[in-house]
Design a protein around this motif. Structure first.
Motif, PDB file in Angstrom:
ATOM      1  N   ALA A 150       0.835  -1.206   0.000  1.00 11.54           N
ATOM      2  CA  ALA A 150       0.000   0.000   0.000  1.00 11.54           C
ATOM      3  C   ALA A 150       0.867   1.251   0.000  1.00 11.54           C
ATOM      4  CB  ALA A 150      -0.933  -0.010   1.215  1.00 11.54           C
ATOM      5  N   GLU A 165      -9.599   6.982   4.583  1.00 16.23           N
ATOM      6  CA  GLU A 165      -9.566   5.655   3.983  1.00 16.23           C
ATOM      7  C   GLU A 165      -8.204   4.992   4.204  1.00 16.23           C
ATOM      8  OE1 GLU A 165     -10.471   3.414  -0.287  1.00 16.23           O
ATOM      9  OE2 GLU A 165     -10.394   5.603  -0.222  1.00 16.23           O
ATOM     10  N   TRP A 166      -7.133   5.802   4.071  1.00 17.81           N
ATOM     11  CA  TRP A 166      -5.772   5.312   4.299  1.00 17.81           C
ATOM     12  C   TRP A 166      -5.638   4.748   5.711  1.00 17.81           C
ATOM     13  CZ3 TRP A 166      -1.750   4.024   1.502  1.00 17.81           C
ATOM     14  CH2 TRP A 166      -0.480   3.995   2.059  1.00 17.81           C
ATOM     15  N   VAL A 169      -7.477   1.393   6.030  1.00 17.48           N
ATOM     16  CA  VAL A 169      -6.730   0.299   5.413  1.00 17.48           C
ATOM     17  C   VAL A 169      -5.634  -0.171   6.361  1.00 17.48           C
ATOM     18  CG1 VAL A 169      -5.084  -0.222   3.549  1.00 17.48           C
ATOM     19  CG2 VAL A 169      -7.256   0.900   3.020  1.00 17.48           C
ATOM     20  N   ASP A 172      -6.816  -2.254   9.192  1.00 16.99           N
ATOM     21  CA  ASP A 172      -7.022  -3.651   8.779  1.00 16.99           C
ATOM     22  C   ASP A 172      -5.704  -4.412   8.769  1.00 16.99           C
ATOM     23  OD1 ASP A 172      -9.747  -3.241   8.473  1.00 16.99           O
ATOM     24  OD2 ASP A 172      -9.608  -2.911   6.297  1.00 16.99           O
TER      25      ASP A 172
END
Length: 178
Positions: A150, A165-166, A169, A172
């Motif tokens: 990523a 959003e970063w 991610v 996760d």
């Protein structure tokens, strides 16, 4: 007799990074870095020795900065899962300037097997404890690969992602390491 002027190594390294960002890795010459830093080429050579030594200092500074961020994230006596979660967090915390520096470093690394070997050794240290013979080791290894993937995709401009959003991610990825 005048006192000799001291050279700020960090400033020279900043100038070298900025030069690579603006003009590409091919522009990284001792003459260009000296001019960018406002010092003589002789002063630059006295401070770093050679272009190879300058690039090595850039790589070492990036590694030390990243490792320090990981250590801050990990706290005292972390487990391997804790270290990997801290590694993932450090990848996710890099700002636009950090991403730009890394892209410049990548371009520079591709020019020489010597520099590539330095980075391989650093990554080998990280993957040493991520043994594939345990579920925890496989999850840790996967989390590092995911975070690095990523990071590089975003750094190279292949994906665009807003900050929220970063962070989701990377949350996760951290779950993978746990």
């Amino acid at each position: 007799m005048a006192r000799p002027r001291t050279i700020d190594r960090d400033n020279v390294l900043d100038c070298a990074e900025q030069l690579v960002q603006r003009r590409g890795a091919a522009a990284l010459t001792l003459d260009a870095v000296a001019k960018e830093a406002g010092i003589t080429k002789g002063g630059l050579q006295y401070c770093f020795g050679s272009k190879d030594d300058l690039v090595t200092a850039l790589i070492d500074r990036w590694i030390a900065g990243f490792d320090a961020q990981v250590a801050r994230n990990a706290g005292a006596s972390p487990t391997i899962a804790g270290r990997v979660a801290a590694y993932v967090a450090a990848c996710g915390q890099y700002d636009a300037a950090g991403h730009a520096r890394m892209v410049g470093m990548l371009v520079t690394l591709l020019q020489s097997p010597r520099y590539l070997q330095r980075m391989r050794a650093w990554y080998a240290g990280w993957f040493h404890d991520c043994t594939p013979d345990s579920d925890a080791g496989r999850r840790a290894r996967t989390a590092i690969f995911a975070a690095e993937g990523a990071f590089f995709l975003r750094s190279l401009g292949f994906i665009e992602m807003d900050e929220a959003e970063w962070q989701n991610v990377f949350a996760d990825f951290q779950k993978l390491a746990s």
